[in-house]
Write a protein that holds these residues in place. Structure first.
Motif, PDB file in Angstrom:
ATOM      1  N   LEU A 141       0.682  -1.192  -0.045  1.00  0.00           N
ATOM      2  CA  LEU A 141      -0.069  -0.070  -0.053  1.00  0.00           C
ATOM      3  C   LEU A 141       0.705   1.249  -0.050  1.00  0.00           C
ATOM      4  O   LEU A 141       0.229   2.473  -0.292  1.00  0.00           O
ATOM      5  N   ASP A 142       2.149   1.119   0.244  1.00  0.00           N
ATOM      6  CA  ASP A 142       3.053   2.556   0.232  1.00  0.00           C
ATOM      7  C   ASP A 142       3.562   2.582  -1.267  1.00  0.00           C
ATOM      8  O   ASP A 142       3.605   3.709  -1.339  1.00  0.00           O
ATOM      9  N   ARG A 143       3.798   1.512  -1.903  1.00  0.00           N
ATOM     10  CA  ARG A 143       4.400   1.718  -3.171  1.00  0.00           C
ATOM     11  C   ARG A 143       3.654   1.651  -4.335  1.00  0.00           C
ATOM     12  O   ARG A 143       3.707   2.254  -5.491  1.00  0.00           O
ATOM     13  N   ASP A 144       2.465   0.743  -4.336  1.00  0.00           N
ATOM     14  CA  ASP A 144       1.540   0.410  -5.541  1.00  0.00           C
ATOM     15  C   ASP A 144       0.879   1.600  -5.940  1.00  0.00           C
ATOM     16  O   ASP A 144       0.802   1.979  -7.165  1.00  0.00           O
ATOM     17  N   PRO A 145       0.536   2.680  -5.223  1.00  0.00           N
ATOM     18  CA  PRO A 145      -0.158   3.834  -5.556  1.00  0.00           C
ATOM     19  C   PRO A 145       0.840   4.848  -6.410  1.00  0.00           C
ATOM     20  O   PRO A 145       0.510   5.344  -7.206  1.00  0.00           O
ATOM     21  N   LEU A 146       1.935   4.819  -5.831  1.00  0.00           N
ATOM     22  CA  LEU A 146       2.886   5.532  -6.441  1.00  0.00           C
ATOM     23  C   LEU A 146       3.311   5.175  -7.840  1.00  0.00           C
ATOM     24  O   LEU A 146       3.400   5.923  -8.954  1.00  0.00           O
ATOM     25  N   ILE A 147       3.419   3.817  -8.049  1.00  0.00           N
ATOM     26  CA  ILE A 147       3.866   3.312  -9.420  1.00  0.00           C
ATOM     27  C   ILE A 147       2.557   3.416 -10.213  1.00  0.00           C
ATOM     28  O   ILE A 147       2.650   3.692 -11.605  1.00  0.00           O
ATOM     29  N   ALA A 148       1.417   3.362  -9.666  1.00  0.00           N
ATOM     30  CA  ALA A 148       0.104   3.360 -10.489  1.00  0.00           C
ATOM     31  C   ALA A 148       0.092   4.829 -10.929  1.00  0.00           C
ATOM     32  O   ALA A 148      -0.169   5.078 -12.003  1.00  0.00           O
ATOM     33  N   ALA A 149       0.224   5.706 -10.196  1.00  0.00           N
ATOM     34  CA  ALA A 149       0.421   7.243 -10.586  1.00  0.00           C
ATOM     35  C   ALA A 149       1.381   7.600 -11.544  1.00  0.00           C
ATOM     36  O   ALA A 149       1.100   8.213 -12.595  1.00  0.00           O
ATOM     37  N   GLY A 150       2.744   7.043 -11.325  1.00  0.00           N
ATOM     38  CA  GLY A 150       3.703   7.306 -12.288  1.00  0.00           C
ATOM     39  C   GLY A 150       3.365   6.677 -13.766  1.00  0.00           C
ATOM     40  O   GLY A 150       3.486   7.154 -14.940  1.00  0.00           O
ATOM     41  N   LEU A 151       2.973   5.345 -13.880  1.00  0.00           N
ATOM     42  CA  LEU A 151       2.572   4.823 -14.923  1.00  0.00           C
ATOM     43  C   LEU A 151       1.329   5.331 -15.710  1.00  0.00           C
ATOM     44  O   LEU A 151       1.410   5.444 -16.748  1.00  0.00           O
ATOM     45  N   SER A 152       0.362   5.963 -14.963  1.00  0.00           N
ATOM     46  CA  SER A 152      -0.963   6.691 -15.454  1.00  0.00           C
ATOM     47  C   SER A 152      -0.429   7.788 -16.294  1.00  0.00           C
ATOM     48  O   SER A 152      -0.854   8.256 -17.231  1.00  0.00           O
ATOM     49  N   VAL A 153       0.652   8.506 -15.453  1.00  0.00           N
ATOM     50  CA  VAL A 153       0.768   9.898 -16.070  1.00  0.00           C
ATOM     51  C   VAL A 153       1.713   9.658 -17.402  1.00  0.00           C
ATOM     52  O   VAL A 153       1.663  10.442 -18.497  1.00  0.00           O
ATOM     53  N   VAL A 154       2.599   8.541 -17.166  1.00  0.00           N
ATOM     54  CA  VAL A 154       3.337   8.248 -18.498  1.00  0.00           C
ATOM     55  C   VAL A 154       2.621   7.768 -19.595  1.00  0.00           C
ATOM     56  O   VAL A 154       2.826   8.245 -20.603  1.00  0.00           O
ATOM     57  N   THR A 155       1.665   6.849 -19.406  1.00  0.00           N
ATOM     58  CA  THR A 155       0.767   6.703 -20.374  1.00  0.00           C
ATOM     59  C   THR A 155      -0.016   7.737 -20.949  1.00  0.00           C
ATOM     60  O   THR A 155      -0.192   7.735 -22.214  1.00  0.00           O
ATOM     61  N   TYR A 156      -0.616   8.744 -19.999  1.00  0.00           N
ATOM     62  CA  TYR A 156      -1.271   9.836 -20.514  1.00  0.00           C
ATOM     63  C   TYR A 156      -0.367  10.692 -21.560  1.00  0.00           C
ATOM     64  O   TYR A 156      -0.874  11.022 -22.476  1.00  0.00           O
ATOM     65  N   GLU A 157       1.071  10.992 -20.983  1.00  0.00           N
ATOM     66  CA  GLU A 157       1.871  11.729 -21.720  1.00  0.00           C
ATOM     67  C   GLU A 157       2.163  11.125 -23.090  1.00  0.00           C
ATOM     68  O   GLU A 157       1.999  11.725 -24.360  1.00  0.00           O
ATOM     69  N   VAL A 158       2.343   9.668 -23.330  1.00  0.00           N
ATOM     70  CA  VAL A 158       2.785   9.127 -24.431  1.00  0.00           C
ATOM     71  C   VAL A 158       1.531   9.203 -25.607  1.00  0.00           C
ATOM     72  O   VAL A 158       1.709   9.612 -26.649  1.00  0.00           O
ATOM     73  N   PHE A 159       0.369   8.811 -25.059  1.00  0.00           N
ATOM     74  CA  PHE A 159      -0.769   8.882 -25.952  1.00  0.00           C
ATOM     75  C   PHE A 159      -1.283  10.182 -26.380  1.00  0.00           C
ATOM     76  O   PHE A 159      -1.469  10.436 -27.475  1.00  0.00           O
ATOM     77  N   ASN A 160      -1.164  11.303 -25.398  1.00  0.00           N
ATOM     78  CA  ASN A 160      -1.809  12.636 -25.518  1.00  0.00           C
ATOM     79  C   ASN A 160      -0.647  13.452 -26.574  1.00  0.00           C
ATOM     80  O   ASN A 160      -0.742  14.168 -27.497  1.00  0.00           O
TER      81      ASN A 160
END
Length: 176
Positions: A141-160
């Motif tokens: 619960l300490d690292r998963d949300p951070l990894i998810a947020a980073g992955l989401s932002v990177v995915t957004y940047e790549v697609f957008n």
């Protein structure tokens, strides 16, 4: 000896088809490759093209790949190649289904679909990635949300920004 004592043998043409049944997969791959190529080559892309590599590139590559695989598989089958029998998965069919995981994943996907427009992809995507990891058993619960947020932002940047596929940014539209 009567006709009932003689073992039944399939006709020669049926036997050949049974021995070369993988050719059916070749026909399916060939048809799918032709369909993908036809759709890719008739696609109207004048508006969406941003550079030398446009929306047609990947479908054309996939279509050509399907045709090549169909041809190579047909040659292998006609030369006597046979696919290996599948050993099966290491599962116990007597065990009940894990409905908790299925329902958690379904809930995460539904929540992402509902939240995508109001909160944008970076937040909804982070929920999707973290919720999927949690549903599948990760309890960091300490690292998963951070990894998810980073992955989401990177995915957004790549697609957008890189691919030109606009995703809803939500309240973070001005920040990202």
């Amino acid at each position: 000896m009567t006709t009932t004592d003689v073992p039944h043998e399939p006709p020669p043409s049926r036997s050949w088809l049974r021995e070369h049944s993988e050719l059916g997969v070749c026909v399916l791959l060939l048809a799918l490759g032709a369909l993908v190529l036809t759709d890719a080559l008739t696609m109207d892309v004048e508006i969406a093209q941003r550079g030398p590599i446009g929306p047609k590139t990947v479908p054309i590559a996939v279509g050509i790949g399907l045709l090549v695989v169909a041809l190579l598989l047909a040659v292998d089958v006609l030369r006597g190649g046979r696919g290996e029998a599948e050993g099966g998965e290491d599962i116990d069919l007597a065990e009940p289904a894990d409905w908790r995981t299925v329902l958690l994943l379904a809930g995460v996907f539904l929540a992402t679909a509902v939240l995508l427009e109001p909160v944008g992809f970076p937040i909804a995507g982070a929920l999707l990635f973290w919720g999927s990891a949690y549903a599948l058993g990760s309890r960091h619960l300490d690292r998963d949300p951070l990894i998810a947020a980073g992955l989401s932002v990177v995915t957004y940047e790549v697609f957008n920004n890189l691919l030109g596929v606009p995703l809803p940014g939500g309240p973070l539209m001005g920040v990202l």
